[in-house]
Design a protein around this motif. Structure first.
Motif, PDB file in Angstrom:
ATOM      1  N   THR A   1      -7.167  -1.272  -1.567  1.00 52.25           N
ATOM      2  CA  THR A   1      -5.808  -0.985  -0.945  1.00 52.25           C
ATOM      3  C   THR A   1      -5.357  -2.328  -0.356  1.00 52.25           C
ATOM      4  N   PRO A   2      -4.175  -2.813  -0.487  1.00 50.34           N
ATOM      5  CA  PRO A   2      -3.620  -4.044   0.209  1.00 50.34           C
ATOM      6  C   PRO A   2      -3.360  -3.633   1.484  1.00 50.34           C
ATOM      7  N   ILE A   3      -3.082  -4.562   2.365  1.00 50.16           N
ATOM      8  CA  ILE A   3      -2.751  -4.316   3.816  1.00 50.16           C
ATOM      9  C   ILE A   3      -1.624  -3.396   4.245  1.00 50.16           C
ATOM     10  N   GLY A   4      -0.442  -3.693   3.374  1.00 49.55           N
ATOM     11  CA  GLY A   4       0.602  -2.855   3.667  1.00 49.55           C
ATOM     12  C   GLY A   4       0.679  -1.486   3.492  1.00 49.55           C
ATOM     13  N   ASP A   5      -0.453  -1.099   2.610  1.00 47.30           N
ATOM     14  CA  ASP A   5      -0.619   0.479   2.318  1.00 47.30           C
ATOM     15  C   ASP A   5      -1.915   0.857   2.921  1.00 47.30           C
ATOM     16  N   VAL A   6      -2.495   0.157   3.746  1.00 51.58           N
ATOM     17  CA  VAL A   6      -3.805   0.894   4.275  1.00 51.58           C
ATOM     18  C   VAL A   6      -3.604   1.755   5.205  1.00 51.58           C
ATOM     19  N   GLU A   7      -4.284   3.066   5.203  1.00 48.10           N
ATOM     20  CA  GLU A   7      -4.141   3.688   6.499  1.00 48.10           C
ATOM     21  C   GLU A   7      -5.114   3.350   7.668  1.00 48.10           C
ATOM     22  N   LEU A   8      -4.480   3.179   8.938  1.00 46.81           N
ATOM     23  CA  LEU A   8      -5.432   2.544   9.923  1.00 46.81           C
ATOM     24  C   LEU A   8      -6.704   3.249  10.202  1.00 46.81           C
ATOM     25  N   ASP A   9      -6.721   4.377  10.042  1.00 41.93           N
ATOM     26  CA  ASP A   9      -8.333   5.256  10.385  1.00 41.93           C
ATOM     27  C   ASP A   9      -9.112   4.708   9.256  1.00 41.93           C
ATOM     28  N   TYR A  10      -8.618   4.605   8.104  1.00 39.12           N
ATOM     29  CA  TYR A  10      -9.339   4.197   6.920  1.00 39.12           C
ATOM     30  C   TYR A  10      -9.750   2.651   7.030  1.00 39.12           C
ATOM     31  N   TRP A  11      -8.970   1.755   7.547  1.00 34.49           N
ATOM     32  CA  TRP A  11      -9.249   0.398   7.802  1.00 34.49           C
ATOM     33  C   TRP A  11     -10.411   0.505   8.952  1.00 34.49           C
ATOM     34  N   ASP A  12     -10.217   1.319   9.957  1.00 28.42           N
ATOM     35  CA  ASP A  12     -11.404   1.184  11.367  1.00 28.42           C
ATOM     36  C   ASP A  12     -12.706   1.749  10.731  1.00 28.42           C
ATOM     37  N   ARG A  13     -12.765   2.819   9.722  1.00 26.04           N
ATOM     38  CA  ARG A  13     -13.966   3.280   8.992  1.00 26.04           C
ATOM     39  C   ARG A  13     -14.742   2.172   8.049  1.00 26.04           C
ATOM     40  N   ILE A  14     -13.873   1.286   7.349  1.00 22.21           N
ATOM     41  CA  ILE A  14     -14.589   0.385   6.363  1.00 22.21           C
ATOM     42  C   ILE A  14     -15.012  -0.856   7.278  1.00 22.21           C
TER      43      ILE A  14
ATOM     44  N   VAL B   1     -13.713   5.069  -8.722  1.00 17.51           N
ATOM     45  CA  VAL B   1     -13.477   6.120  -9.555  1.00 17.51           C
ATOM     46  C   VAL B   1     -12.248   7.095  -8.927  1.00 17.51           C
ATOM     47  N   ASN B   2     -12.374   7.458  -7.456  1.00 14.46           N
ATOM     48  CA  ASN B   2     -11.563   8.292  -6.932  1.00 14.46           C
ATOM     49  C   ASN B   2     -10.665   7.714  -5.698  1.00 14.46           C
ATOM     50  N   GLY B   3      -9.539   8.104  -5.758  1.00 11.94           N
ATOM     51  CA  GLY B   3      -8.385   7.652  -4.866  1.00 11.94           C
ATOM     52  C   GLY B   3      -8.276   6.267  -4.541  1.00 11.94           C
ATOM     53  N   VAL B   4      -8.259   5.483  -5.764  1.00  9.56           N
ATOM     54  CA  VAL B   4      -8.013   4.155  -5.615  1.00  9.56           C
ATOM     55  C   VAL B   4      -6.543   3.671  -5.577  1.00  9.56           C
ATOM     56  N   HIS B   5      -6.362   2.522  -5.134  1.00  9.68           N
ATOM     57  CA  HIS B   5      -4.998   2.168  -5.272  1.00  9.68           C
ATOM     58  C   HIS B   5      -4.838   1.306  -6.377  1.00  9.68           C
ATOM     59  N   GLU B   6      -3.732   2.008  -7.402  1.00  2.00           N
ATOM     60  CA  GLU B   6      -3.828   1.540  -8.901  1.00  2.00           C
ATOM     61  C   GLU B   6      -3.575   0.219  -9.027  1.00  2.00           C
ATOM     62  N   GLU B   7      -2.664  -0.513  -8.043  1.00  2.23           N
ATOM     63  CA  GLU B   7      -1.983  -1.738  -8.265  1.00  2.23           C
ATOM     64  C   GLU B   7      -3.240  -2.539  -7.774  1.00  2.23           C
ATOM     65  N   GLY B   8      -3.912  -2.202  -6.761  1.00  2.00           N
ATOM     66  CA  GLY B   8      -4.996  -3.175  -6.292  1.00  2.00           C
ATOM     67  C   GLY B   8      -6.048  -3.206  -7.347  1.00  2.00           C
ATOM     68  N   LYS B   9      -6.345  -2.092  -7.962  1.00  2.00           N
ATOM     69  CA  LYS B   9      -7.475  -1.971  -8.874  1.00  2.00           C
ATOM     70  C   LYS B   9      -7.275  -2.854 -10.228  1.00  2.00           C
ATOM     71  N   THR B  10      -5.994  -2.728 -10.346  1.00  2.00           N
ATOM     72  CA  THR B  10      -5.536  -3.547 -11.601  1.00  2.00           C
ATOM     73  C   THR B  10      -5.512  -4.997 -11.409  1.00  2.00           C
ATOM     74  N   LEU B  11      -5.346  -5.551 -10.241  1.00  2.00           N
ATOM     75  CA  LEU B  11      -5.443  -6.965 -10.036  1.00  2.00           C
ATOM     76  C   LEU B  11      -7.121  -7.233 -10.012  1.00  2.00           C
ATOM     77  N   ALA B  12      -7.691  -6.491  -9.261  1.00  2.00           N
ATOM     78  CA  ALA B  12      -9.390  -6.876  -9.399  1.00  2.00           C
ATOM     79  C   ALA B  12      -9.816  -6.693 -10.872  1.00  2.00           C
ATOM     80  N   PHE B  13      -9.531  -5.719 -11.529  1.00  2.00           N
ATOM     81  CA  PHE B  13     -10.201  -5.556 -12.633  1.00  2.00           C
ATOM     82  C   PHE B  13      -9.425  -6.921 -13.700  1.00  2.00           C
ATOM     83  N   SER B  14      -8.506  -7.271 -13.359  1.00  2.00           N
ATOM     84  CA  SER B  14      -7.903  -8.445 -14.222  1.00  2.00           C
ATOM     85  C   SER B  14      -8.649  -9.650 -13.948  1.00  2.00           C
ATOM     86  N   LEU B  15      -9.313  -9.818 -12.567  1.00  2.00           N
ATOM     87  CA  LEU B  15     -10.046 -10.913 -12.162  1.00  2.00           C
ATOM     88  C   LEU B  15     -11.369 -10.754 -12.607  1.00  2.00           C
TER      89      LEU B  15
END
Ligand SMILES: NC(=O)c1ccc[n+]([C@@H]2O[C@H](COP(=O)([O-])OP(=O)(O)OC[C@H]3O[C@@H](n4cnc5c(N)ncnc54)[C@H](O)[C@@H]3O)[C@@H](O)[C@H]2O)c1
Length: 259
Positions: free
Chosen positions: A98-111, A203-217
């Motif tokens: 998930t890129p910064i514009g879409d990240v949930e702040l609680d999720y950010w803190d956990r990671i 596998v689960n709950g991924v940010h599709e656009e972010g995943k597409t970028l990562a998988f292309s790289l």
């Protein structure tokens, strides 16, 4: 089997599977006693049974994001073995791309808590033990942080994981710089892809656009790093034969970062 790490005491975080278990195997094969710690009780039990055939292993099941867990872990190693010589900051989780514009702040803190703060807290208490007056043997010790190619590149994971892995480089350099004259070394490995359980995050709950970028790289370098071989590099890096390595950012990615 070697005696590269004979009489050394190590802690490996996140050692129930994947790279942590492979590193523990290599440390045991080099003669170290190892305290393994993980949040996953079932896998930890299985790992302890397997690893105990190789040498001296003690296990603790805990969530290292909990306030007292990091200090308690270092204390447990000292209570059990009398000292600590090596800390492997390996525990980690992948994020959801998930890129910064879409990240949930609680999720950010956990990671950030799992992928960065655990390593910082473990390092704090390990350094205090390395410098403890009256500890057995000379003062000093080795910290090996497990970074990632995501600590060098921006498009292969989400903002939180990428930020945490970049920050681990800073933690490594800071530790190396401040304690170089006190017998403490800190280095970081930057692995590329490895076949481990961390991939369940893909596998689960991924940010599709972010995943597409990562998988292309990802397509630029499909080679995976063999965790057993990487474990052996870590054991060598922590040994006195590598006492010239300090503050090193060690690319271990089959050449991916070079592209
Ligand atoms: N697999 C890859 O492709 C890859 C690539 C580069 C870097 N890494 C890094 O390698 C390291 C090891 O990961 P892996 O690939 O072996 O994955 P893994 O999931 O197999 O192992 C990570 C371990 O950390 C443990 N853990 C997670 N949160 C914890 C907590 N709060 N307290 C205690 N233990 C906790 C997990 O239970 C797990 O056993 C991580 O730091 C990861 O970021 C992995």
């Amino acid at each position: 089997m070697s005696n590269l790490l004979a009489s050394k005491v190590a802690i490996v975080t996140g050692a129930a599977g994947g790279l942590g278990k492979a590193i523990t195997k290599a440390l045991l094969n080099a003669g170290a006693a190892v305290l393994i710690i993980d949040i996953n009780a079932t896998m930890l039990k299985e790992a302890k049974a397997e690893l105990s055939t190789l040498g001296e292993v003690h296990d603790i099941c805990a969530d290292l994001t909990q306030a007292a867990a990091t200090q308690d872990t270092v204390k447990a190693a000292v209570d059990k073995y009398g000292k600590l010589d090596i800390l492997i900051n390996n525990a980690g989780v992948m994020d959801t791309f998930t890129p910064i514009g879409d990240v949930e702040l609680d999720y950010w803190d956990r990671i950030i808590s799992i992928d960065l703060t655990i390593a910082a807290r473990m390092s704090k208490f390990a350094v205090q033990e390395f410098l403890r007056p009256g500890r057995p043997g000379p003062q000093g010790g080795v910290i090996l942080n497990v970074g990632s190619i995501n600590g060098l590149r921006g498009g292969l994971a989400g903002a939180a994981y990428t930020t945490a892995k970049h920050a681990l480089v800073g933690l490594t350099r800071s530790t190396a710089a401040h304690y170089a004259t006190k017998g403490i070394r800190a280095n970081i490995i930057m692995p590329g892809l490895m076949e481990t359980n961390i991939r369940t995050a893909y596998v689960n709950g991924v940010h599709e656009e972010g995943k597409t970028l990562a998988f292309s790289l990802l397509g630029q370098n499909p080679a995976t790093v063999n965790i057993e071989k990487l474990g052996k590099l870590v054991a060598f890096t922590c040994s006195d034969d590598a006492d010239y390595l300090n503050g090193a950012i060690i690319s271990t990615d089959c050449g991916w970062q070079a592209i």
